[in-house]
Design a protein around this motif. Structure first.
Motif, PDB file in Angstrom:
ATOM      1  N   ASP A 138      -7.820   3.746 -11.028  1.00 28.79           N
ATOM      2  CA  ASP A 138      -8.425   3.613  -9.711  1.00 28.79           C
ATOM      3  C   ASP A 138      -8.624   2.166  -9.289  1.00 28.79           C
ATOM      4  O   ASP A 138      -8.759   1.881  -8.106  1.00 28.79           O
ATOM      5  N   ARG A 192       1.701   2.694  -3.623  1.00 22.76           N
ATOM      6  CA  ARG A 192       0.696   3.447  -4.355  1.00 22.76           C
ATOM      7  C   ARG A 192       0.420   4.782  -3.688  1.00 22.76           C
ATOM      8  O   ARG A 192      -0.112   5.696  -4.316  1.00 22.76           O
ATOM      9  N   HIS A 225      -2.307   3.495 -14.758  1.00 20.02           N
ATOM     10  CA  HIS A 225      -2.346   3.726 -13.312  1.00 20.02           C
ATOM     11  C   HIS A 225      -3.746   4.225 -12.979  1.00 20.02           C
ATOM     12  O   HIS A 225      -3.996   5.416 -12.884  1.00 20.02           O
ATOM     13  N   HIS A 268      -4.389   8.570  -9.636  1.00 22.38           N
ATOM     14  CA  HIS A 268      -4.683   8.757  -8.228  1.00 22.38           C
ATOM     15  C   HIS A 268      -4.240  10.146  -7.786  1.00 22.38           C
ATOM     16  O   HIS A 268      -3.238  10.670  -8.230  1.00 22.38           O
ATOM     17  N   GLY A 322      -6.599  -0.341  -9.418  1.00 22.45           N
ATOM     18  CA  GLY A 322      -5.431  -0.970  -8.822  1.00 22.45           C
ATOM     19  C   GLY A 322      -4.502  -1.632  -9.824  1.00 22.45           C
ATOM     20  O   GLY A 322      -4.800  -1.724 -11.026  1.00 22.45           O
ATOM     21  N   PRO A 323      -3.357  -2.140  -9.340  1.00 22.43           N
ATOM     22  CA  PRO A 323      -2.308  -2.653 -10.221  1.00 22.43           C
ATOM     23  C   PRO A 323      -2.699  -3.891 -11.016  1.00 22.43           C
ATOM     24  O   PRO A 323      -2.206  -4.089 -12.125  1.00 22.43           O
ATOM     25  N   GLN A 324      -3.560  -4.751 -10.473  1.00 18.94           N
ATOM     26  CA  GLN A 324      -3.981  -5.928 -11.231  1.00 18.94           C
ATOM     27  C   GLN A 324      -4.738  -5.520 -12.499  1.00 18.94           C
ATOM     28  O   GLN A 324      -4.526  -6.057 -13.578  1.00 18.94           O
ATOM     29  N   PRO A 382       0.811  -1.214   0.000  1.00 19.09           N
ATOM     30  CA  PRO A 382       0.000   0.000   0.000  1.00 19.09           C
ATOM     31  C   PRO A 382       0.843   1.262   0.000  1.00 19.09           C
ATOM     32  O   PRO A 382       0.443   2.284  -0.529  1.00 19.09           O
ATOM     33  N   ASP A 440      -4.493  -2.555 -13.898  1.00 11.74           N
ATOM     34  CA  ASP A 440      -3.525  -1.849 -14.743  1.00 11.74           C
ATOM     35  C   ASP A 440      -2.791  -2.835 -15.648  1.00 11.74           C
ATOM     36  O   ASP A 440      -2.618  -2.602 -16.852  1.00 11.74           O
TER      37      ASP A 440
END
Length: 242
Positions: free
Chosen positions: A109, A39, A107, A241, A111-113, A36, A115
């Motif tokens: 809202d 990010r 990038h 973000h 999240g990285p998965q 966390p 993305d």
């Protein structure tokens, strides 16, 4: 470039600064899953965990010699127009579009998965759109995808719309350079969690200049039996973000 698996990033350091932190310093792994803190690092545009797609035109020198100058200019202009359209539809952001190459980051809202999933879907769609070019221009791309902590800053007329500094864009560019004609190479960081959504082949460790450890990488060849074949197409572009 330091080994991406052990580089220590200091969100308070100058742009692009990578240092070996003191005892107790918090480690942000570029080649690992984001915590966390990765990010949340920085405000405005600072250290962010992002997924990067680097695509380049195959055989651009030979193509420029084979085509008349006006035809080559039109081919590159077409490539740029297709790239803008596909990237916008896929929820990506073009950081730099220069010559016959493009640097895109994801990038959003979700999240990285998400993305990573959007980046691979976008790469497949971009390659398909370039292959489908009518008019006899033999256009094809080679691409690399990687994810990690990157310094994201506003760009300018020299650096492009955004300036991305760190190991991640360098690795994405080097994976693209290793890719063959119409090939997409993605690191295992990007592929993690998407085995059912994409067809891949040839997972193997790849040695990159400046990296002490090999980077597990494989080729993304198509959509799998998952539900992501239509992800991102027609959706609103992802927002950065705050």
């Amino acid at each position: 470039m330091k080994n991406p698996s052990c580089a220590l990033f200091d969100p308070g350091s100058p742009p692009g600064g990578v240092r070996e932190g003191p005892a107790g310093a918090q480690r942000l792994r570029v080649a690992g899953r984001p915590g966390p803190e990765s990010r949340a690092a920085g405000r405005g545009r600072r250290w962010r965990y992002i997924t990067i797609l680097f695509s380049d035109l195959c055989g651009s020198v030979a193509l420029s010699e084979a085509l008349d100058a006006p035809d080559y200019v039109r081919a590159v202009q077409h490539l740029r127009a297709v790239t803008r359209r596909v990237v916008a539809a896929g929820g990506g952001t073009i950081a730099r579009l220069q010559g016959d190459g493009v640097l895109v980051f994801f990038h959003g809202d979700a999240g990285p998965q998400e993305d990573a999933r959007r980046a691979m879907a976008c790469a497949l769609a971009l390659h398909a759109a370039v292959r489908a070019r009518a008019g006899g221009w033999p256009l094809a791309l080679h691409s690399g995808i990687h994810a990690g902590v990157t310094y994201l800053d506003d760009g300018d007329i020299e650096r492009g719309r955004y300036d991305l500094i760190g190991c991640t864009p360098n690795i994405a560019a080097r994976l693209s350079a290793l890719a063959g004609r119409d090939q997409i190479l993605a690191s295992d960081v990007v592929l993690s969690g998407h085995a059912a959504s994409f067809l891949t082949q040839g997972m193997k460790p790849v040695r990159l200049r400046g990296c002490a450890q090999p980077l597990p990488t494989c080729e993304v060849v198509g959509f799998g039996h998952g539900d992501c074949a239509g992800v991102g197409w027609g959706d609103a572009p992802a927002r950065l973000h705050a």
